[in-house]
Write a protein that holds these residues in place. Structure first.
Motif, short mmCIF file in Angstrom:
data_model
loop_
_atom_site.label_atom_id
_atom_site.label_comp_id
_atom_site.label_asym_id
_atom_site.label_seq_id
_atom_site.Cartn_x
_atom_site.Cartn_y
_atom_site.Cartn_z
N THR A 17 8.02 29.47 26.35
CA THR A 17 7.55 30.61 25.56
C THR A 17 8.70 31.58 25.30
OG1 THR A 17 5.35 30.34 26.46
CG2 THR A 17 5.82 32.48 25.49
N GLU A 18 9.56 31.74 26.30
CA GLU A 18 10.73 32.62 26.11
C GLU A 18 11.60 32.07 24.98
OE1 GLU A 18 12.70 33.01 29.94
OE2 GLU A 18 10.80 33.49 30.91
N ASN A 21 9.80 32.51 21.62
CA ASN A 21 9.84 33.90 21.14
C ASN A 21 11.20 34.25 20.53
OD1 ASN A 21 7.21 34.37 21.91
ND2 ASN A 21 7.74 35.27 23.88
N ASN A 30 4.23 26.85 18.97
CA ASN A 30 4.35 26.74 20.43
C ASN A 30 3.25 25.84 20.99
OD1 ASN A 30 4.88 27.01 23.11
ND2 ASN A 30 4.59 29.23 23.20
#
Ligand code: LMR
Length: 398
Positions: A17-18, A21, A30
């Motif tokens: 997710t990092e 983003n 995602n």
């Protein structure tokens, strides 16, 4: 002191997710973390949750500490949801439930409890299992071993191999079982297979630790809870269940879950609960109020519960439709070999994509999946289905 600290790799799921983003591509998707997104690509705030939140805001109650084991109304409603309102275990006072910091918190508190009570026990997890299971139980001091579970050729459960491996475990081994919507494979046991597993666990004196993070995400609340009832009905007198409302209430960030301990009688349930409370007190003292108040408020209101159940049904049915849509789009993109995705359950599919294929998906298409090939089907929508299917077909061929 910190001059020579080793840099450890990022988390295999949350680390994605990092990276997602930080990706500036507008087409990015995602499929990494297990989160249900609605058709507009947003995490839904359920109508039932919104209503109870408004009510609670109007009541403007003071914010004292909760008891160490959490909000009593929440624990009662959770017990009834997980075991069934009419469960004889509840009537006998044999289930001690504690509110925890998400399902992960329930796993860790449960792991600490079992390591304290059964210091020489190992734990067996499925191969594969949720990426964090090994880490959580390892951190609690357990030796972690694996039992066979998934057959990559059928994309389903290798049941014979599973039974054979469980049958070889030492009596007293803790066995981690996914109640439904197996994470990461999406391959679940049938009711008949659960009955066989329950008999084997009982005969071999193995200790079931059930992880139920997706109740209501495949067939329904009661159907998805079948494993818990089957293990209870087999007469196994002691086991634990960790459950989570992250998915079923779309309350990910509220970190709301519970640990339920089943003991042979009410007195021993009380004693085990006292141990659980001691463990919680030394980690985070007591849980936070908001998520528990929301879940208890919905589950204990006839009207809001109906609203929630309808929303849960909507989410579940939409995931089924997305599976079908993905398979159709993959066929159209020239990749009919993914039809098995229709047979898998819950949020995830173990797609069979290899690490290099997953890397290509990310690098060339901005599509993020777990390195093992796990994709989160619940992150698809009509806007990204064809794009994802084309990309998957492209990397699968290459
Ligand atoms: C997942 O498997 O993606 C979810 O359970 C979220 C998490 O904490 O890993």
């Amino acid at each position: 002191f910190f001059a020579n600290v080793e840099l450890v790799p990022g988390d295999p799921i949350l680390g994605l997710t990092e990276a997602y983003n930080a990706d500036s591509r507008s087409t990015k998707v995602n499929l990494g973390v297990g989160i249900y997104y609605d058709e507009s690509g947003r995490i839904p705030l359920l109508r039932a949750v919104k209503q109870i939140e408004q009510q609670l805001a109007d009541e403007a109650k003071p914010r004292g500490y909760l008891p160490i084991d959490g909000l009593p109304a929440y624990n009662q409603a959770t017990r009834e949801l997980v075991f069934g309102k009419d469960s004889p275990l509840l009537a006998a006072g044999r289930v001690a439930t504690s509110q925890t910091i998400g399902g992960s918190g329930a796993l860790r508190v449960g792991a600490d409890l079992l390591h304290r009570l059964l210091p020489h026990a190992t734990i067996a997890i499925s191969n594969p299992s949720w990426e964090n299971h090994r880490a959580v139980f390892g951190a609690a001091g357990f030796e972690v071993v694996e039992y066979s579970y998934f057959d990559p050729t059928t994309h389903g459960v290798d049941f014979d191999a599973m039974l054979a491996d469980l049958g070889k475990l030492q009596p007293g081994t803790v066995v981690l079982l996914h109640a439904c919507c197996h994470n990461p494979t999406g391959a679940d046991l049938t009711v008949a297979q659960w009955k066989q597993v329950a008999e084997l666990l009982k005969d071999r004196q193995l200790f079931p630790f059930i992880d139920m993070a997706y109740q209501g995400f495949d067939k329904g609340i009661s159907e998805d809870g079948a494993a818990v009832r089957i293990i209870a009905e087999a007469g196994i007198d002691s086991f634990v269940v960790a459950n989570s409302y992250s998915k079923s209430f779309s309350l990910y960030g509220e970190r709301i879950g519970a640990l339920s301990v089943v003991a042979p009688d009410a007195a021993s349930a009380k004693a085990v609960q006292s141990q659980v409370k001691r463990i919680i007190r030394t980690i985070y003292s007591s849980p936070s109020n908001h998520g528990a108040a929301l879940v208890a408020g919905v589950l204990n209101s006839v009207e809001l519960r109906q609203v929630w159940e309808a929303e849960l049904t909507e989410m579940r049915e939409r995931i089924h439709a997305l599976r079908h849509g993905l398979v159709e789009n993959l066929v159209a993109a020239g990749a009919p070999e993914f039809a098995f995705i229709n047979d898998q359950a819950g949020m995830f599919s173990y797609s069979g994509l290899t690490r290099p294929q997953v890397d290509r998906l990310r690098d060339e298409f901005g599509i993020y999946a777990v390195g093992t090939g796990r994709i989160c089907v619940a992150a698809l929508n009509q806007g990204n289905l064809a794009y994802v299917a084309k990309a998957v077909a492209t990397v699968a061929k290459g």
